[in-house]
Design a protein around this motif. Structure first.
Motif, mmCIF file in Angstrom:
data_model
loop_
_atom_site.group_PDB
_atom_site.id
_atom_site.type_symbol
_atom_site.label_atom_id
_atom_site.label_comp_id
_atom_site.label_asym_id
_atom_site.label_seq_id
_atom_site.Cartn_x
_atom_site.Cartn_y
_atom_site.Cartn_z
ATOM 1 N N GLY A 195 0.794 -1.218 0.000
ATOM 2 C CA GLY A 195 0.000 0.000 0.000
ATOM 3 C C GLY A 195 0.825 1.266 0.000
ATOM 4 N N THR A 196 2.152 1.135 -0.149
ATOM 5 C CA THR A 196 3.024 2.309 -0.175
ATOM 6 C C THR A 196 2.852 3.098 -1.469
ATOM 7 O OG1 THR A 196 4.632 1.098 1.165
ATOM 8 C CG2 THR A 196 5.421 3.083 0.076
ATOM 9 N N LEU A 197 2.692 2.391 -2.588
ATOM 10 C CA LEU A 197 2.516 3.008 -3.894
ATOM 11 C C LEU A 197 1.234 2.489 -4.531
ATOM 12 C CD1 LEU A 197 6.117 2.571 -5.397
ATOM 13 C CD2 LEU A 197 5.204 4.601 -4.273
ATOM 14 N N SER A 198 0.665 3.302 -5.419
ATOM 15 C CA SER A 198 -0.470 2.847 -6.211
ATOM 16 C C SER A 198 0.050 2.235 -7.510
ATOM 17 C CB SER A 198 -1.400 4.023 -6.528
ATOM 18 O OG SER A 198 -0.758 4.923 -7.423
ATOM 19 N N PRO A 199 -0.742 1.370 -8.173
ATOM 20 C CA PRO A 199 -0.294 0.803 -9.459
ATOM 21 C C PRO A 199 0.040 1.878 -10.485
ATOM 22 C CG PRO A 199 -2.178 -0.422 -8.609
ATOM 23 C CD PRO A 199 -2.003 0.768 -7.716
ATOM 24 N N ALA A 200 -0.706 3.004 -10.474
ATOM 25 C CA ALA A 200 -0.435 4.077 -11.437
ATOM 26 C C ALA A 200 0.941 4.695 -11.197
ATOM 27 C CB ALA A 200 -1.526 5.144 -11.341
ATOM 28 N N VAL A 201 1.285 4.931 -9.925
ATOM 29 C CA VAL A 201 2.600 5.487 -9.599
ATOM 30 C C VAL A 201 3.690 4.494 -9.967
ATOM 31 C CG1 VAL A 201 4.090 6.245 -7.712
ATOM 32 C CG2 VAL A 201 1.717 7.016 -7.808
ATOM 33 N N LEU A 202 3.425 3.207 -9.730
ATOM 34 C CA LEU A 202 4.396 2.176 -10.097
ATOM 35 C C LEU A 202 4.714 2.240 -11.586
ATOM 36 C CD1 LEU A 202 6.044 -0.427 -9.668
ATOM 37 C CD2 LEU A 202 3.909 -1.706 -9.949
ATOM 38 N N GLY A 203 3.657 2.332 -12.410
ATOM 39 C CA GLY A 203 3.875 2.400 -13.853
ATOM 40 C C GLY A 203 4.656 3.640 -14.260
ATOM 41 N N PHE A 204 4.356 4.766 -13.632
ATOM 42 C CA PHE A 204 5.081 6.000 -13.940
ATOM 43 C C PHE A 204 6.559 5.867 -13.588
ATOM 44 C CE2 PHE A 204 6.810 9.999 -12.321
ATOM 45 C CZ PHE A 204 6.730 10.787 -13.463
ATOM 46 N N LEU A 205 6.852 5.331 -12.397
ATOM 47 C CA LEU A 205 8.243 5.208 -11.965
ATOM 48 C C LEU A 205 9.014 4.224 -12.845
ATOM 49 C CD1 LEU A 205 7.796 5.201 -8.077
ATOM 50 C CD2 LEU A 205 8.707 7.038 -9.506
ATOM 51 N N ARG A 206 8.363 3.144 -13.213
ATOM 52 C CA ARG A 206 9.031 2.182 -14.089
ATOM 53 C C ARG A 206 9.407 2.850 -15.410
ATOM 54 N NH1 ARG A 206 5.440 -1.546 -14.168
ATOM 55 N NH2 ARG A 206 6.451 -3.179 -12.925
ATOM 56 N N GLY A 207 8.473 3.596 -15.985
ATOM 57 C CA GLY A 207 8.762 4.274 -17.246
ATOM 58 C C GLY A 207 9.846 5.319 -17.112
ATOM 59 N N ALA A 208 9.861 6.047 -15.977
ATOM 60 C CA ALA A 208 10.868 7.089 -15.767
ATOM 61 C C ALA A 208 12.268 6.496 -15.671
ATOM 62 C CB ALA A 208 10.532 7.882 -14.499
ATOM 63 N N VAL A 209 12.382 5.364 -14.996
ATOM 64 C CA VAL A 209 13.701 4.736 -14.860
ATOM 65 C C VAL A 209 14.171 4.186 -16.197
ATOM 66 C CG1 VAL A 209 14.974 2.851 -13.778
ATOM 67 C CG2 VAL A 209 13.364 4.195 -12.423
ATOM 68 N N ILE A 210 13.294 3.482 -16.887
ATOM 69 C CA ILE A 210 13.679 2.894 -18.172
ATOM 70 C C ILE A 210 14.039 3.983 -19.179
ATOM 71 C CG2 ILE A 210 12.829 1.550 -20.135
ATOM 72 C CD1 ILE A 210 11.174 -0.081 -18.152
#
Length: 345
Positions: A195-210
């Motif tokens: 519950g620390t992150l939402s799935p939407a934030v997860l997707g954003f962070l993954r894209g930002a790193v890649i």
């Protein structure tokens, strides 16, 4: 009204008190038998342990009490810890539930066990006993601390970071802080599940790193910023050359194309004139290492200037962390830290 302890708890208390008394008696007798010069060098403990065990058997047989095999084994471990090891610290450092140990002075020890602060009943017998343990803690690593150099901060290879201050800088006697670095590893998927992150934030962070964007993680003490930074590193592709810079090795990248760099302090060094290696030095050396992603574990001082200079040069993406409670505070803190840097670099 305070509840009366159960008979079982009273029995346990009497047994612990009795064991402590037995340990003190046995240690006093063993020191007489082994002599004041009994202090083997690191790496030569095996013959010393054999001598201790032989003498211990003699001393136990002299006592007018019966010890069970489990009590004998526990006493053997405690005695070896006192005579050769880290004394009262040894069982605490072996306890995986403990992340922090605070020795305020020889007679007051607190631990953080599974997130809760607890006071330890067992303490050091004297200031000399604590100083002896500190010496044993540092000696295998070629370090020392004394009145002329009373403060030392160092990493130990067994997963602990030590901060030690001795008199005259410490008024109430030697003080010691031990922090276990590392800890459980969590992926970003774990953080979503917690519950620390939402799935939407997860997707954003993954894209930002890649995509190779610069990312600065901020948070207060014990807020989980290192956990998040470690999880973000996991999104970096495996065919990318990564260079990690830390003051304390807390990140655990799984990629193979990886170079890990750690700053070092000259404090406590045996070599006169030793300068140490700062995070600023390591960041300044990055352009010569041909890395593709740079990671700085924690910005704490003037290295923030070098970090900002590297980010603004636009050469390579950087991931970093800084201690701040709010994104706006993080920018202000970076500004203050950068002002501590050498602008002529």
């Amino acid at each position: 009204m305070r509840p009366r302890p159960s008979p079982d708890s009273e029995t346990d208390h009497r047994r612990k008190t009795s064991e402590l008394t037995i340990q003190q008696i046995v240690l006093r007798r063993l020191r007489d038998m082994l002599g004041p010069e009994f202090d083997p060098e690191p790496g030569k403990e095996a013959p010393a342990i054999a001598r201790i065990e032989q003498a211990l058997e003699t001393v136990i047989n002299e006592q007018p009490i019966h010890l069970s095999p489990s009590d004998r084994e526990r006493l053997r471990v405690e005695v070896i810890d006192e005579l050769l090891g880290l004394g009262r610290l040894a069982p605490l450092m072996r306890d995986d539930r403990i992340n922090n140990i605070y020795v305020y002075h020889p007679y007051y020890i607190m631990v953080e066990r599974q997130g809760r602060l607890e006071r330890e009943e067992a303490v050091f017998d004297s200031e000399t006993a604590l100083l002896r343990v500190i010496e044993r803690l540092l000696k295998p690593h070629g370090l020392y601390v004394d009145a002329a150099s009373p403060i030392i901060q160092t990493r130990l290879p067994d997963g602990w970071e030590a901060n030690i201050i001795v008199p005259p800088a410490a008024l109430h006697g030697p003080t010691l802080t031990l922090r276990r670095y590392g800890g459980p590893l969590h992926s970003l998927d774990d953080l979503v599940r917690f519950g620390t992150l939402s799935p939407a934030v997860l997707g954003f962070l993954r894209g930002a790193v890649i995509a190779g964007l610069n990312i600065l993680v901020s948070g207060g003490a014990r807020s989980g910023k290192t956990t998040l930074l470690n999880a973000l590193v996991g999104f970096i592709p495996s065919d990318v050359r990564i260079i990690v810079i830390e003051q304390t090795p807390e990140l655990h990248p799984s990629q193979e194309m990886l170079v890990r760099l750690v700053s070092s302090s000259a404090g406590g060094s045996r070599r006169p004139g030793a300068q140490g290696v700062t995070v600023s030095d390591l960041i300044g050396n990055l352009p010569h290492m041909n890395g593709e992603r740079f990671i700085v574990g924690d910005l704490r001082g003037p290295e923030a200037f070098d970090y900002l200079a590297s980010v603004n040069s636009g050469t390579r993406p950087m991931l970093a962390a800084v201690r701040a409670d709010h994104p706006r505070d993080a920018l202000q803190r970076l500004e203050l830290l950068a002002m501590m840097g050498n602008v002529e670099r």
